[in-house]
Design a protein around this motif. Structure first.
Motif, PDB file in Angstrom:
ATOM      1  N   HIS A 157       0.821  -1.206   0.000  1.00 21.77           N
ATOM      2  CA  HIS A 157       0.000   0.000   0.000  1.00 21.77           C
ATOM      3  C   HIS A 157       0.859   1.263   0.000  1.00 21.77           C
ATOM      4  CE1 HIS A 157       0.503  -1.220   4.245  1.00 21.77           C
ATOM      5  NE2 HIS A 157       0.636   0.057   4.461  1.00 21.77           N
ATOM      6  N   GLN A 158       2.133   1.156   0.507  1.00 18.97           N
ATOM      7  CA  GLN A 158       3.027   2.317   0.436  1.00 18.97           C
ATOM      8  C   GLN A 158       3.312   2.692  -1.024  1.00 18.97           C
ATOM      9  OE1 GLN A 158       3.528  -0.566   2.244  1.00 18.97           O
ATOM     10  NE2 GLN A 158       5.220  -0.234   3.644  1.00 18.97           N
ATOM     11  N   THR A 159       3.471   1.646  -1.858  1.00 21.48           N
ATOM     12  CA  THR A 159       3.723   1.912  -3.282  1.00 21.48           C
ATOM     13  C   THR A 159       2.521   2.582  -3.926  1.00 21.48           C
ATOM     14  OG1 THR A 159       5.243   0.041  -3.433  1.00 21.48           O
ATOM     15  CG2 THR A 159       4.304   0.845  -5.494  1.00 21.48           C
ATOM     16  N   VAL A 160       1.324   2.126  -3.587  1.00 24.26           N
ATOM     17  CA  VAL A 160       0.116   2.775  -4.102  1.00 24.26           C
ATOM     18  C   VAL A 160       0.079   4.227  -3.663  1.00 24.26           C
ATOM     19  CG1 VAL A 160      -2.408   2.785  -4.088  1.00 24.26           C
ATOM     20  CG2 VAL A 160      -1.171   0.614  -4.130  1.00 24.26           C
TER      21      VAL A 160
ATOM     22  N   VAL B 232       2.393   6.282  -5.825  1.00 24.66           N
ATOM     23  CA  VAL B 232       1.878   6.499  -7.179  1.00 24.66           C
ATOM     24  C   VAL B 232       0.751   7.527  -7.163  1.00 24.66           C
ATOM     25  CG1 VAL B 232       0.690   5.424  -9.119  1.00 24.66           C
ATOM     26  CG2 VAL B 232       2.570   4.216  -7.987  1.00 24.66           C
ATOM     27  N   VAL B 233      -0.164   7.399  -6.212  1.00 23.42           N
ATOM     28  CA  VAL B 233      -1.292   8.331  -6.104  1.00 23.42           C
ATOM     29  C   VAL B 233      -0.807   9.760  -5.925  1.00 23.42           C
ATOM     30  CG1 VAL B 233      -3.184   9.034  -4.585  1.00 23.42           C
ATOM     31  CG2 VAL B 233      -2.969   6.649  -5.293  1.00 23.42           C
ATOM     32  N   ASN B 234       0.288   9.913  -5.172  1.00 24.24           N
ATOM     33  CA  ASN B 234       0.792  11.244  -4.882  1.00 24.24           C
ATOM     34  C   ASN B 234       1.952  11.650  -5.794  1.00 24.24           C
ATOM     35  OD1 ASN B 234      -0.746  12.136  -2.306  1.00 24.24           O
ATOM     36  ND2 ASN B 234      -0.173  10.010  -1.905  1.00 24.24           N
ATOM     37  N   ASP B 235       2.136  10.876  -6.880  1.00 17.16           N
ATOM     38  CA  ASP B 235       3.135  11.181  -7.896  1.00 17.16           C
ATOM     39  C   ASP B 235       4.527  11.340  -7.307  1.00 17.16           C
ATOM     40  OD1 ASP B 235       3.737  11.462 -10.563  1.00 17.16           O
ATOM     41  OD2 ASP B 235       3.603  13.659 -10.524  1.00 17.16           O
ATOM     42  N   ALA B 236       4.839  10.480  -6.343  1.00 15.54           N
ATOM     43  CA  ALA B 236       6.151  10.538  -5.721  1.00 15.54           C
ATOM     44  C   ALA B 236       7.178   9.835  -6.610  1.00 15.54           C
ATOM     45  CB  ALA B 236       6.116   9.867  -4.354  1.00 15.54           C
ATOM     46  N   PRO B 237       8.448  10.198  -6.492  1.00 15.52           N
ATOM     47  CA  PRO B 237       9.492   9.528  -7.286  1.00 15.52           C
ATOM     48  C   PRO B 237       9.815   8.154  -6.713  1.00 15.52           C
ATOM     49  CG  PRO B 237      10.451  11.176  -5.834  1.00 15.52           C
ATOM     50  CD  PRO B 237       8.969  11.318  -5.689  1.00 15.52           C
ATOM     51  N   MET B 238      10.829   7.528  -7.209  1.00  9.23           N
ATOM     52  CA  MET B 238      11.336   6.252  -6.711  1.00  9.23           C
ATOM     53  C   MET B 238      10.344   5.100  -6.913  1.00  9.23           C
ATOM     54  SD  MET B 238      14.313   7.169  -5.717  1.00  9.23           S
ATOM     55  CE  MET B 238      14.887   5.733  -4.797  1.00  9.23           C
TER      56      MET B 238
ATOM     57  N   ALA C 113       8.828   2.442 -13.531  1.00 11.19           N
ATOM     58  CA  ALA C 113       7.790   2.743 -14.525  1.00 11.19           C
ATOM     59  C   ALA C 113       6.798   1.594 -14.672  1.00 11.19           C
ATOM     60  CB  ALA C 113       8.441   3.062 -15.868  1.00 11.19           C
ATOM     61  N   ALA C 114       7.304   0.367 -14.696  1.00 10.75           N
ATOM     62  CA  ALA C 114       6.418  -0.791 -14.848  1.00 10.75           C
ATOM     63  C   ALA C 114       5.486  -0.928 -13.653  1.00 10.75           C
ATOM     64  CB  ALA C 114       7.249  -2.060 -15.017  1.00 10.75           C
ATOM     65  N   THR C 115       6.023  -0.685 -12.450  1.00 13.76           N
ATOM     66  CA  THR C 115       5.204  -0.766 -11.238  1.00 13.76           C
ATOM     67  C   THR C 115       4.154   0.338 -11.233  1.00 13.76           C
ATOM     68  OG1 THR C 115       7.066  -1.689 -10.000  1.00 13.76           O
ATOM     69  CG2 THR C 115       5.266  -0.731  -8.717  1.00 13.76           C
ATOM     70  N   ARG C 116       4.569   1.550 -11.615  1.00 10.85           N
ATOM     71  CA  ARG C 116       3.626   2.674 -11.668  1.00 10.85           C
ATOM     72  C   ARG C 116       2.474   2.362 -12.635  1.00 10.85           C
ATOM     73  NH1 ARG C 116       4.379   7.847  -9.986  1.00 10.85           N
ATOM     74  NH2 ARG C 116       6.626   7.473  -9.754  1.00 10.85           N
ATOM     75  N   ALA C 117       2.807   1.780 -13.777  1.00 15.86           N
ATOM     76  CA  ALA C 117       1.775   1.443 -14.761  1.00 15.86           C
ATOM     77  C   ALA C 117       0.819   0.386 -14.209  1.00 15.86           C
ATOM     78  CB  ALA C 117       2.433   0.946 -16.041  1.00 15.86           C
ATOM     79  N   LYS C 118       1.373  -0.590 -13.479  1.00 19.50           N
ATOM     80  CA  LYS C 118       0.554  -1.644 -12.906  1.00 19.50           C
ATOM     81  C   LYS C 118      -0.433  -1.076 -11.884  1.00 19.50           C
ATOM     82  CE  LYS C 118       3.017  -4.759 -10.897  1.00 19.50           C
ATOM     83  NZ  LYS C 118       3.806  -5.923 -10.446  1.00 19.50           N
ATOM     84  N   VAL C 119       0.060  -0.155 -11.043  1.00 19.49           N
ATOM     85  CA  VAL C 119      -0.797   0.466 -10.021  1.00 19.49           C
ATOM     86  C   VAL C 119      -1.883   1.315 -10.684  1.00 19.49           C
ATOM     87  CG1 VAL C 119      -0.860   2.126  -8.126  1.00 19.49           C
ATOM     88  CG2 VAL C 119       0.958   0.414  -8.215  1.00 19.49           C
ATOM     89  N   LYS C 120      -1.505   2.087 -11.703  1.00 19.26           N
ATOM     90  CA  LYS C 120      -2.494   2.929 -12.384  1.00 19.26           C
ATOM     91  C   LYS C 120      -3.557   2.089 -13.073  1.00 19.26           C
ATOM     92  CE  LYS C 120       0.222   7.143 -13.069  1.00 19.26           C
ATOM     93  NZ  LYS C 120       0.775   8.097 -14.046  1.00 19.26           N
ATOM     94  N   ALA C 121      -3.159   0.935 -13.609  1.00 24.55           N
ATOM     95  CA  ALA C 121      -4.133   0.038 -14.233  1.00 24.55           C
ATOM     96  C   ALA C 121      -5.110  -0.496 -13.189  1.00 24.55           C
ATOM     97  CB  ALA C 121      -3.412  -1.108 -14.932  1.00 24.55           C
TER      98      ALA C 121
ATOM     99  N   ALA D 258     -13.310   7.691   3.436  1.00 24.85           N
ATOM    100  CA  ALA D 258     -14.714   8.070   3.540  1.00 24.85           C
ATOM    101  C   ALA D 258     -14.876   9.568   3.738  1.00 24.85           C
ATOM    102  CB  ALA D 258     -15.370   7.313   4.694  1.00 24.85           C
ATOM    103  N   ALA D 259     -13.863  10.222   4.325  1.00 23.07           N
ATOM    104  CA  ALA D 259     -13.928  11.661   4.575  1.00 23.07           C
ATOM    105  C   ALA D 259     -13.283  12.477   3.465  1.00 23.07           C
ATOM    106  CB  ALA D 259     -13.249  11.985   5.912  1.00 23.07           C
ATOM    107  N   GLY D 260     -12.771  11.810   2.415  1.00 27.05           N
ATOM    108  CA  GLY D 260     -12.178  12.537   1.304  1.00 27.05           C
ATOM    109  C   GLY D 260     -10.734  12.925   1.505  1.00 27.05           C
ATOM    110  N   PHE D 261     -10.024  12.200   2.353  1.00 20.53           N
ATOM    111  CA  PHE D 261      -8.604  12.464   2.580  1.00 20.53           C
ATOM    112  C   PHE D 261      -7.761  11.400   1.886  1.00 20.53           C
ATOM    113  CE2 PHE D 261     -10.201  15.183   5.792  1.00 20.53           C
ATOM    114  CZ  PHE D 261      -9.178  15.986   6.277  1.00 20.53           C
ATOM    115  N   THR D 262      -6.617  11.806   1.380  1.00 22.12           N
ATOM    116  CA  THR D 262      -5.619  10.876   0.867  1.00 22.12           C
ATOM    117  C   THR D 262      -4.658  10.527   1.995  1.00 22.12           C
ATOM    118  OG1 THR D 262      -5.726  11.723  -1.384  1.00 22.12           O
ATOM    119  CG2 THR D 262      -3.705  10.597  -0.757  1.00 22.12           C
ATOM    120  N   VAL D 263      -4.250   9.264   2.077  1.00 16.17           N
ATOM    121  CA  VAL D 263      -3.324   8.815   3.118  1.00 16.17           C
ATOM    122  C   VAL D 263      -1.936   8.612   2.528  1.00 16.17           C
ATOM    123  CG1 VAL D 263      -2.787   6.985   4.772  1.00 16.17           C
ATOM    124  CG2 VAL D 263      -5.165   7.717   4.446  1.00 16.17           C
ATOM    125  N   LEU D 264      -0.949   9.258   3.114  1.00 14.79           N
ATOM    126  CA  LEU D 264       0.460   9.042   2.772  1.00 14.79           C
ATOM    127  C   LEU D 264       1.089   8.242   3.906  1.00 14.79           C
ATOM    128  CD1 LEU D 264       1.347  12.717   1.742  1.00 14.79           C
ATOM    129  CD2 LEU D 264       0.309  10.926   0.338  1.00 14.79           C
TER     130      LEU D 264
END
Length: 345
Positions: free
Chosen positions: A22-25, A28-34, A37-45, A94-100
């Motif tokens: 879930h850290q990787t997700v 990706v959601v927050n457009d963080a580096p590191m 590319a393949a993992t980012r594509a998998k998460v976005k899919a 549920a409250a509309g917050f993103t979790v980092l």
């Protein structure tokens, strides 16, 4: 009557679909580096397939920015930590917050700048899952820098700190271990040994208190690491001693290590040796024999931590505690000690 709305897709659902943490997700959601590319594509899919909306209704602040909360912890592979994170993410989503998620390495020393630099922006709200010295230090730094935007989960010993009722969601680890130890004593065991994990000193306190109140001098604590393997190695001496008939463990993984060591030492469970864990992790019910343990509502603690943080940010009445009381779950690894026959003449 209209059909109930389906449960919102969570970050953990996306992680399972993509086969990542879930850290990787979160990255990706927050457009963080590191992130490869393949993992980012998998998460976005996976996000697209599941219809995950990390920022639905979240763009409500004046600048149209996404509201987020940063969770500081030290090991997301541990059952209690992972479940607490799930509870935070459920309530935040549920409250509309993103979790980092910010994972701290207990082997490293972090400066004030290191900790504050992990926030999405100055003053960003944070929750600390505080169970070791590294996360406690992060909690102190964040509380000093932005006391109105930080809450923590941790043991009840933190209630002695100033204004703890305003920022702490406590678990009474002392009472949890005390009840489990008293249960073993009630079955006729003359004493109970303790296998300790790093941190969680209050569980050790509860074990010791139960023995002292029964007029029993506690034996020396045996210390383990976090893993099942380290517990099996640490417990080898204990399980080899036929005078040891009951062991209380700091968590379920340690108990699984004790059961492994007992098997190889030829000790029957629970005939020769009773073992109790703590946390009621998923494997506890399906292990053979089933592990006696204490159920703790970590997910409820996580939800309560987010609701307390939200109350501090937005005002309103303090939320009521929303987690279940700990419960002893008796399965197959605990029983009365074997009755010994008379010594031969």
């Amino acid at each position: 009557m209209s059909a109930a709305e389906p449960k919102p897709v969570s970050m953990f659902d996306v992680a399972r679909r993509a086969g990542v943490s879930h850290q990787t997700v979160s990255r990706v959601v927050n457009d963080a580096p590191m992130v490869a590319a393949a993992t980012r594509a998998k998460v976005k899919a996976a996000i697209a397939d599941l219809g995950y909306r990390p920022n639905r209704s979240a763009r409500t602040l004046a600048g149209g920015t996404v509201r987020s909360v940063t969770v500081f912890t030290f090991d997301t592979s541990l059952y209690g930590t992972a479940e607490t994170l799930r509870g935070i993410e459920d309530a935040a989503s549920a409250a509309g917050f993103t979790v980092l998620v910010s994972v701290l390495d207990p082997e490293q020393t972090y400066t004030e700048g290191d900790i504050l630099g992990r926030l999405s922006h100055d003053g960003a709200p944070a929750i600390v899952i505080a169970h070791d010295e590294t996360t406690h230090r992060a909690r102190r730094i964040l509380r000093k820098a932005q006391p109105g935007a930080v809450v923590a989960t941790g043991d009840d010993m933190l209630l002695a700190e100033p204004d703890a009722d305003d920022w702490l969601v406590p678990l009474d680890d002392r009472l949890v271990a005390k009840r489990a130890t008293k249960y073993l004593l009630s079955m006729g065991h003359r004493t109970v040994h303790y296998l300790a994990m790093p941190g969680k000193a209050r569980r050790q306190d509860g074990w010791s208190e139960a023995l002292v109140e029964a007029g029993i001098e506690p034996h020396e604590v045996v210390r383990s690491g976090w893993t099942i393997g380290s517990a099996a190695a640490a417990a080898a001496g204990l399980v080899a001693d036929p005078e040891v008939t009951a062991i209380m463990c700091g968590n379920d993984d340690l108990a699984f290590g004790v059961l492994h060591a007992a098997h190889h030492a030829g000790r029957s469970i629970p005939g020769d040796l009773s073992v109790i864990g703590c946390d009621d992790s998923p494997m506890a019910a399906y292990h053979v024999p089933g592990l006696t343990t204490v159920d703790l509502d970590f997910r409820g603690v996580g939800r309560s931590a987010f609701e307390l943080l939200r109350q501090r940010l937005e005002g309103g009445p303090k939320p009521r505690p929303a987690w279940r009381s700990p419960e002893l779950i008796v399965r197959e690894t605990s029983g009365p000690p074997r009755q010994r026959g008379p010594h031969p003449l």
